[in-house]
Design a protein around this motif. Structure first.
Motif, PDB file in Angstrom:
ATOM      1  N   LEU A 101      19.212  35.243  -5.769  1.00  0.00           N
ATOM      2  CA  LEU A 101      18.138  35.188  -4.787  1.00  0.00           C
ATOM      3  C   LEU A 101      18.440  34.156  -3.708  1.00  0.00           C
ATOM      4  O   LEU A 101      18.183  34.387  -2.509  1.00  0.00           O
ATOM      5  CB  LEU A 101      16.804  34.854  -5.459  1.00  0.00           C
ATOM      6  N   ARG A 102      19.016  32.999  -4.131  1.00  0.00           N
ATOM      7  CA  ARG A 102      19.367  31.972  -3.155  1.00  0.00           C
ATOM      8  C   ARG A 102      20.447  32.480  -2.213  1.00  0.00           C
ATOM      9  O   ARG A 102      20.417  32.233  -0.997  1.00  0.00           O
ATOM     10  CB  ARG A 102      19.840  30.714  -3.860  1.00  0.00           C
ATOM     11  N   THR A 103      21.423  33.199  -2.768  1.00  0.00           N
ATOM     12  CA  THR A 103      22.499  33.751  -1.936  1.00  0.00           C
ATOM     13  C   THR A 103      21.963  34.771  -0.938  1.00  0.00           C
ATOM     14  O   THR A 103      22.353  34.787   0.236  1.00  0.00           O
ATOM     15  CB  THR A 103      23.558  34.416  -2.832  1.00  0.00           C
ATOM     16  N   VAL A 104      21.033  35.637  -1.387  1.00  0.00           N
ATOM     17  CA  VAL A 104      20.436  36.632  -0.499  1.00  0.00           C
ATOM     18  C   VAL A 104      19.660  35.954   0.622  1.00  0.00           C
ATOM     19  O   VAL A 104      19.757  36.323   1.798  1.00  0.00           O
ATOM     20  CB  VAL A 104      19.522  37.579  -1.294  1.00  0.00           C
ATOM     21  N   GLY A 105      18.898  34.915   0.289  1.00  0.00           N
ATOM     22  CA  GLY A 105      18.113  34.217   1.309  1.00  0.00           C
ATOM     23  C   GLY A 105      18.983  33.537   2.337  1.00  0.00           C
ATOM     24  O   GLY A 105      18.742  33.644   3.556  1.00  0.00           O
ATOM     25  N   VAL A 106      20.016  32.821   1.878  1.00  0.00           N
ATOM     26  CA  VAL A 106      20.903  32.132   2.818  1.00  0.00           C
ATOM     27  C   VAL A 106      21.663  33.135   3.672  1.00  0.00           C
ATOM     28  O   VAL A 106      21.831  32.942   4.885  1.00  0.00           O
ATOM     29  CB  VAL A 106      21.873  31.212   2.052  1.00  0.00           C
ATOM     30  N   SER A 107      22.107  34.233   3.047  1.00  0.00           N
ATOM     31  CA  SER A 107      22.844  35.256   3.807  1.00  0.00           C
ATOM     32  C   SER A 107      21.960  35.901   4.873  1.00  0.00           C
ATOM     33  O   SER A 107      22.397  36.136   6.016  1.00  0.00           O
ATOM     34  CB  SER A 107      23.373  36.328   2.849  1.00  0.00           C
ATOM     35  N   ALA A 108      20.690  36.189   4.517  1.00  0.00           N
ATOM     36  CA  ALA A 108      19.782  36.787   5.495  1.00  0.00           C
ATOM     37  C   ALA A 108      19.528  35.836   6.660  1.00  0.00           C
ATOM     38  O   ALA A 108      19.499  36.262   7.829  1.00  0.00           O
ATOM     39  CB  ALA A 108      18.466  37.164   4.813  1.00  0.00           C
ATOM     40  N   LEU A 109      19.381  34.534   6.371  1.00  0.00           N
ATOM     41  CA  LEU A 109      19.174  33.554   7.434  1.00  0.00           C
ATOM     42  C   LEU A 109      20.390  33.473   8.350  1.00  0.00           C
ATOM     43  O   LEU A 109      20.261  33.442   9.582  1.00  0.00           O
ATOM     44  CB  LEU A 109      18.860  32.184   6.850  1.00  0.00           C
ATOM     45  N   LEU A 110      21.574  33.414   7.743  1.00  0.00           N
ATOM     46  CA  LEU A 110      22.792  33.315   8.554  1.00  0.00           C
ATOM     47  C   LEU A 110      22.992  34.571   9.410  1.00  0.00           C
ATOM     48  O   LEU A 110      23.398  34.482  10.579  1.00  0.00           O
ATOM     49  CB  LEU A 110      24.002  33.090   7.641  1.00  0.00           C
ATOM     50  N   LEU A 111      22.716  35.741   8.831  1.00  0.00           N
ATOM     51  CA  LEU A 111      22.897  36.985   9.562  1.00  0.00           C
ATOM     52  C   LEU A 111      21.897  37.085  10.733  1.00  0.00           C
ATOM     53  O   LEU A 111      22.250  37.506  11.837  1.00  0.00           O
ATOM     54  CB  LEU A 111      22.713  38.172   8.615  1.00  0.00           C
ATOM     55  N   THR A 157      16.098  41.858  12.930  1.00  0.00           N
ATOM     56  CA  THR A 157      16.064  40.401  12.820  1.00  0.00           C
ATOM     57  C   THR A 157      14.790  39.918  12.139  1.00  0.00           C
ATOM     58  O   THR A 157      14.823  39.049  11.251  1.00  0.00           O
ATOM     59  CB  THR A 157      16.187  39.763  14.216  1.00  0.00           C
ATOM     60  N   GLY A 158      13.655  40.450  12.507  1.00  0.00           N
ATOM     61  CA  GLY A 158      12.388  40.044  11.891  1.00  0.00           C
ATOM     62  C   GLY A 158      12.364  40.331  10.413  1.00  0.00           C
ATOM     63  O   GLY A 158      11.882  39.512   9.610  1.00  0.00           O
ATOM     64  N   LEU A 159      12.904  41.493  10.034  1.00  0.00           N
ATOM     65  CA  LEU A 159      12.920  41.842   8.616  1.00  0.00           C
ATOM     66  C   LEU A 159      13.830  40.905   7.827  1.00  0.00           C
ATOM     67  O   LEU A 159      13.537  40.569   6.668  1.00  0.00           O
ATOM     68  CB  LEU A 159      13.379  43.295   8.457  1.00  0.00           C
ATOM     69  N   LEU A 160      14.924  40.460   8.460  1.00  0.00           N
ATOM     70  CA  LEU A 160      15.816  39.521   7.773  1.00  0.00           C
ATOM     71  C   LEU A 160      15.114  38.198   7.486  1.00  0.00           C
ATOM     72  O   LEU A 160      15.289  37.610   6.401  1.00  0.00           O
ATOM     73  CB  LEU A 160      17.062  39.285   8.615  1.00  0.00           C
ATOM     74  N   TYR A 161      14.334  37.688   8.413  1.00  0.00           N
ATOM     75  CA  TYR A 161      13.591  36.451   8.176  1.00  0.00           C
ATOM     76  C   TYR A 161      12.571  36.630   7.052  1.00  0.00           C
ATOM     77  O   TYR A 161      12.365  35.738   6.216  1.00  0.00           O
ATOM     78  CB  TYR A 161      12.885  36.004   9.464  1.00  0.00           C
ATOM     79  N   VAL A 162      11.911  37.770   7.022  1.00  0.00           N
ATOM     80  CA  VAL A 162      10.958  38.042   5.938  1.00  0.00           C
ATOM     81  C   VAL A 162      11.684  38.129   4.605  1.00  0.00           C
ATOM     82  O   VAL A 162      11.226  37.605   3.568  1.00  0.00           O
ATOM     83  CB  VAL A 162      10.190  39.346   6.229  1.00  0.00           C
ATOM     84  N   MET A 163      12.858  38.790   4.592  1.00  0.00           N
ATOM     85  CA  MET A 163      13.639  38.901   3.362  1.00  0.00           C
ATOM     86  C   MET A 163      14.075  37.530   2.856  1.00  0.00           C
ATOM     87  O   MET A 163      14.014  37.243   1.650  1.00  0.00           O
ATOM     88  CB  MET A 163      14.860  39.797   3.629  1.00  0.00           C
ATOM     89  N   ALA A 164      14.503  36.655   3.763  1.00  0.00           N
ATOM     90  CA  ALA A 164      14.917  35.306   3.361  1.00  0.00           C
ATOM     91  C   ALA A 164      13.748  34.529   2.789  1.00  0.00           C
ATOM     92  O   ALA A 164      13.881  33.834   1.762  1.00  0.00           O
ATOM     93  CB  ALA A 164      15.510  34.571   4.562  1.00  0.00           C
ATOM     94  N   ALA A 165      12.592  34.628   3.415  1.00  0.00           N
ATOM     95  CA  ALA A 165      11.423  33.906   2.914  1.00  0.00           C
ATOM     96  C   ALA A 165      11.030  34.381   1.525  1.00  0.00           C
ATOM     97  O   ALA A 165      10.717  33.577   0.632  1.00  0.00           O
ATOM     98  CB  ALA A 165      10.253  34.082   3.890  1.00  0.00           C
ATOM     99  N   LEU A 166      11.033  35.701   1.301  1.00  0.00           N
ATOM    100  CA  LEU A 166      10.693  36.241  -0.018  1.00  0.00           C
ATOM    101  C   LEU A 166      11.713  35.823  -1.073  1.00  0.00           C
ATOM    102  O   LEU A 166      11.353  35.497  -2.219  1.00  0.00           O
ATOM    103  CB  LEU A 166      10.603  37.768   0.053  1.00  0.00           C
ATOM    104  N   ALA A 167      12.999  35.842  -0.707  1.00  0.00           N
ATOM    105  CA  ALA A 167      14.031  35.453  -1.679  1.00  0.00           C
ATOM    106  C   ALA A 167      13.864  33.995  -2.091  1.00  0.00           C
ATOM    107  O   ALA A 167      13.932  33.662  -3.291  1.00  0.00           O
ATOM    108  CB  ALA A 167      15.417  35.685  -1.083  1.00  0.00           C
ATOM    109  N   PHE A 168      13.653  33.104  -1.121  1.00  0.00           N
ATOM    110  CA  PHE A 168      13.465  31.685  -1.449  1.00  0.00           C
ATOM    111  C   PHE A 168      12.192  31.460  -2.248  1.00  0.00           C
ATOM    112  O   PHE A 168      12.146  30.626  -3.155  1.00  0.00           O
ATOM    113  CB  PHE A 168      13.435  30.855  -0.163  1.00  0.00           C
TER     114      PHE A 168
END
Length: 474
Positions: free
Chosen positions: A10-20, A450-461
């Motif tokens: 989950l941490r990897t998914v969140g960081v990856s979504a933020l970086l992307l 882009t908006g969905l990626l930020y939401v995905m990162a927030a949910l993962a964290f």
């Protein structure tokens, strides 16, 4: 999979979504412009869709500039085109947005509007009763719906041009050409009413003077005058004063009575109107302002006053143009050719109108049941063509372009001439836009999410934090 591994995932998914998302935010989206024409049915061409259209156009302008920069070609932007297939004339805000394309792209638009020559004009009627003169040019035979802020005023089929009068209108007048979905619209604000002034009459006592004054006063005009009953006797109408544009809108001369030609000429040159009718066309001292010369006399057609063409029942002068002038109306009469009956010209700042008919009072007294009303409207229209009034204050905004009054002309002024209907884009065959690379393709796809990626990162964290709290880890 144990809980610790899930938390790391989950941490990897969140960081990856933020970086992307961060990477995509610093990249310019590059859609394939030649494959994304702005077609009319895909958009609602109205003011409510201007924001969406602006975003779409802005994206394509940025994309074209980016492609030119990536290709290192100074003329790459000019070679990139944006095809536009327009089923209607866009609204003013959208025309301004599309006009910006000329500074970044080579715009190509295909005319499917069928609105060439579409224009609307609205002018106040110079009359005590007010009103608006409406003129519409449709370019070709088409149904036109006229509306104002209060709703539908009229629905007509207009050929090349049509004009009529409205008693009043609210806010502005809109002409819609076509159906509701694919309608081109022209809009004109309602001008301020013109404040009319008095009229000054020069004539001899008689039936013509009596009934012309009656016709004008019945329409709301205030008439002053001087009727020469004898060489030393003048009968006044109203309270005549010095003839100038501060008091009077127009002067009327009905017969060969003695007049002060110098005063009348000065009045016209200062902006006043002058109507010459009947025997007044023979006054030698007014030859400098008269737009015609008499060549003969046409007799009245017996019984014509009771027909649908009552003016043929009046005697009229046969004339020819003596000055640069404009023929406003003709009458074929019983001849093989059309005789001019209303001729106008400009003299200084004013206007002169000549009517060839004599003894127009017969139209009122010997004509049909509606002869009196037709006689009133005739004389009111003559005065309205030349009368001097206080002009409405007009805004100079947008004066350099036709604007909403002539939307098709405004579109051409902003985008240039259209190609033929269904013709292939000109510039698209001259050069091919630079190819979009894999990185640009990925950036374009990621940028949309882009908006969905930020939401995905927030949910993962959040899920990782919740899992760690449940197992007691810090």
């Amino acid at each position: 999979m144990n809980r610790v591994t899930s938390e790391r995932l989950l941490r990897t998914v969140g960081v990856s979504a933020l970086l992307l998302a961060w990477w995509a935010s610093y990249r310019v989206p590059v859609p394939s412009i030649s494959a994304c024409p702005l077609r009319g049915p895909a958009l609602l061409w109205s003011d409510s869709s201007a924001r969406a259209l602006g975003d779409s156009v802005r994206t394509r302008i940025i994309a074209a500039s980016h492609q030119a920069h990536m290709a290192r070609a100074p003329d790459a932007t000019r070679a990139t085109t944006l095809p536009l297939v327009l089923p209607m004339v866009p609204a003013q805000v959208q025309r301004a947005l599309l006009g910006a394309l000329r500074y970044s792209l080579a715009p190509v638009w295909i005319d499917s509007t069928r609105a060439r020559g579409f224009a609307l004009a609205l002018a106040p009627v110079v009359s005590p009763q007010g009103g608006l003169a409406v003129r519409i040019s449709a370019g070709s035979l088409a149904p036109i719906v006229i509306t104002d802020a209060g709703g539908v005023i009229d629905s007509v089929r207009v050929g090349n041009a049509m004009s009529w009068r409205l008693a009043s209108a609210t806010d502005g007048v809109t002409a819609r050409r076509g159906n509701r979905r694919d309608a081109s619209r022209a809009w004109v604000a309602v001008p301020e009413a013109i404040r009319v002034k008095r009229l000054y009459l020069f004539a001899n006592p008689g039936w013509e003077a009596k009934f012309v004054v009656a016709a004008l006063e019945e329409q709301g005009w205030s008439v002053d005058g001087a009727l020469r009953a004898a060489p030393a006797t003048i009968v006044t109408i109203g309270a005549p004063q010095r003839l100038d544009t501060a008091r009077y809108a127009a002067a009327l001369v009905l017969d060969s009575t003695a007049v002060d030609a110098g005063t009348i000429t000065r009045f016209v040159r200062q902006g006043g109107g002058l109507v010459l009718a009947g025997d007044a066309l023979r006054i030698p001292s007014l030859a400098t302002v008269r737009p015609l010369r008499i060549t003969g006399l046409r007799g009245a057609v017996p019984g014509a006053l009771l027909t649908a063409s009552p003016r043929r029942g009046l005697q009229a002068w046969e004339v020819s143009l003596a000055q640069p002038a404009t023929v406003l109306d003709v009458d074929s009469g019983g001849h093989a050719h059309a005789d001019p009956v209303l001729i106008a010209r400009r003299v200084g700042a004013g206007r002169v109108l000549a009517s060839v008919y004599r003894e127009s009072w017969r139209w009122r007294m010997e004509g049909s049941d509606d002869g009196a009303d037709a006689h009133r409207r005739w004389w009111t229209s003559l005065v309205g063509m030349v009368a001097y009034g206080s002009p409405p204050i007009r805004s100079s905004a947008g004066a350099l372009l036709p604007g909403d009054a002539a939307p098709y002309a405004d579109l051409v002024a902003r985008l240039g001439a259209a190609t033929a209907p269904d013709a292939p884009p000109r510039a698209a065959t001259a050069a091919t836009p630079p190819a979009v690379g894999v990185t640009d393709w990925i950036s374009d796809r990621v940028h949309a999410w882009t908006g969905l990626l930020y939401v995905m990162a927030a949910l993962a964290f959040l899920m990782e934090w919740g899992s760690r709290r449940l197992r007691g880890a810090r």
